[in-house]
Design a protein around this motif. Sequence first.
Motif, short mmCIF file in Angstrom:
data_model
loop_
_atom_site.label_atom_id
_atom_site.label_comp_id
_atom_site.label_asym_id
_atom_site.label_seq_id
_atom_site.Cartn_x
_atom_site.Cartn_y
_atom_site.Cartn_z
N ARG A 5 58.40 -34.38 -103.49
CA ARG A 5 59.06 -33.98 -104.60
C ARG A 5 59.08 -34.47 -105.41
O ARG A 5 59.22 -33.84 -106.66
N GLU A 6 57.68 -35.05 -105.39
CA GLU A 6 57.53 -35.65 -106.82
C GLU A 6 56.62 -34.29 -107.52
O GLU A 6 55.95 -34.33 -108.83
N ASN A 7 56.29 -33.51 -106.91
CA ASN A 7 55.42 -32.33 -107.63
C ASN A 7 56.26 -30.93 -108.05
O ASN A 7 57.33 -31.21 -108.02
N SER B 105 59.72 -21.78 -109.63
CA SER B 105 60.41 -20.89 -110.25
C SER B 105 60.97 -20.05 -109.56
O SER B 105 59.97 -19.92 -108.48
N LEU B 106 62.68 -19.70 -108.87
CA LEU B 106 62.68 -18.86 -108.19
C LEU B 106 61.83 -17.39 -107.67
O LEU B 106 61.73 -16.94 -107.06
N GLN B 107 61.41 -16.52 -109.36
CA GLN B 107 60.87 -15.48 -109.61
C GLN B 107 59.32 -15.89 -108.68
O GLN B 107 58.59 -15.18 -107.90
N HIS B 108 58.95 -17.43 -109.04
CA HIS B 108 57.63 -17.66 -107.93
C HIS B 108 58.22 -17.72 -106.28
O HIS B 108 56.86 -17.33 -105.55
N LEU B 109 59.12 -17.92 -106.06
CA LEU B 109 59.56 -18.03 -104.40
C LEU B 109 58.75 -16.93 -104.07
O LEU B 109 58.64 -16.96 -102.88
N ALA B 110 59.87 -15.79 -104.88
CA ALA B 110 60.53 -14.76 -104.10
C ALA B 110 58.78 -14.17 -103.46
O ALA B 110 58.40 -13.44 -102.67
N PHE C 148 58.83 -26.05 -99.80
CA PHE C 148 58.45 -24.71 -101.50
C PHE C 148 57.83 -25.05 -102.49
O PHE C 148 57.91 -24.90 -103.67
N LEU C 149 57.84 -26.56 -102.58
CA LEU C 149 57.08 -27.86 -103.62
C LEU C 149 56.11 -27.45 -103.62
O LEU C 149 54.67 -27.05 -102.35
N ASP D 133 75.96 -30.22 -98.08
CA ASP D 133 76.32 -28.83 -97.60
C ASP D 133 75.11 -27.93 -98.41
O ASP D 133 75.61 -26.53 -98.90
N LEU D 134 74.72 -28.34 -99.73
CA LEU D 134 73.80 -28.06 -100.72
C LEU D 134 72.04 -27.34 -100.12
O LEU D 134 72.03 -28.58 -99.19
N ARG D 135 72.14 -26.51 -100.25
CA ARG D 135 70.97 -26.03 -99.84
C ARG D 135 69.63 -25.44 -101.32
O ARG D 135 69.72 -24.00 -101.20
N ASP D 136 68.96 -25.79 -101.73
CA ASP D 136 68.67 -25.84 -103.17
C ASP D 136 66.95 -25.65 -102.68
O ASP D 136 66.08 -25.89 -102.67
N THR D 137 66.59 -23.82 -103.23
CA THR D 137 65.60 -22.99 -103.01
C THR D 137 64.09 -24.56 -103.71
O THR D 137 63.54 -24.31 -103.83
N SER D 138 65.12 -24.99 -104.84
CA SER D 138 64.09 -25.94 -106.02
C SER D 138 63.64 -27.41 -105.65
O SER D 138 62.30 -27.78 -106.24
N GLU D 139 64.43 -27.05 -104.17
CA GLU D 139 64.14 -28.86 -104.39
C GLU D 139 63.53 -29.13 -102.35
O GLU D 139 63.01 -29.75 -102.16
N TYR D 140 63.73 -27.67 -101.75
CA TYR D 140 63.53 -27.47 -100.31
C TYR D 140 61.73 -28.13 -100.75
O TYR D 140 61.04 -27.63 -100.75
N GLN D 141 61.71 -28.79 -99.52
CA GLN D 141 59.92 -29.72 -99.79
C GLN D 141 59.03 -28.47 -99.88
O GLN D 141 57.85 -28.61 -100.44
#
Length: 280
Positions: free
Chosen positions: A198-200, A204-209, A192-193, A182-190
């Motif tokens: 995942r190895e990359n 940051s949230l600032q960068h994604l936004a 967005f990497l 049930d976790l949806r982590d924007t720092s781990e969603y592939q």
Amino acid sequence: MENKKLTVTGVKREKQAKLQRMVFKQLKSNGFNKSSKFKKDLVAETNNNSILGKRKERPDAESDDSKLNPLIPTNDDCSLTDVVAMDCEMVGVGQGNKSALGRVTLVNKWGNVIYDEFVRPVEHVVDFRTNISGIRPRDLRKAKDFRVVQKKVAELIDGRILVGHALHNDLKVLLLTHQKKDLRDTSEYQPFLNGGSRENRRKSLQHLAAEFLGVEIQNGEHCPIQDSRAAMLLYMRNSKQWEKSVKDQIRRELKQKKRKPKKKPKEKDALNLNRASAAS
């Protein structure tokens, strides 16, 4: 077709002329003279601000804010939804290098706040980290006790999909756990990497936004409401694909569990020997 166009144009002109006559009449009663210059200016102003013109411009004016900032909720529904986003701000305790919860915010899937509280940590605060957390001493004077907030947050996220950025940090400071499925982590969603792996390096949230939403956040003191809204919007815009990837991952894990490990030759020989002795 041409007659219809002329008729519509004629109606518009008639309405504008009527509006001008009404304005002239009102001004005359107030002592104004209809000089040629004033009349030209008034006609131009009336044409630019006709009823039809205003009706046409109104939706654009109302939508300016939403176009400029997609983090602004599109409605005022503050109900608890099946998906919630959370963001926490921390303060320093102990020697200052240990983090404790200072504020926690939860928003629903539309970005409306369902819970936002300053928190009084169990330990003495030695560093408010104001330049990042935005928390000041006055904010914690009447803040709620940590255990009260912890219990409430646990109730709100129970059985729901929890969205956030680097959620392990937020859950750690809350001393809570949440089901991995049930976790949806924007720092781990592939997607967005960097490189989609995942190895990359994680962004940051600032960068994604900035990259995916076109908005600037965290320029100075962080706002947990803004941050949780950004995480939620990142999820909502990718929810279909994201949920599919989660289901595929769960399916793969179940298949792996169902696969029985192959028995070693020695174990097979011992098993056959036992069976033979039992039969005799």
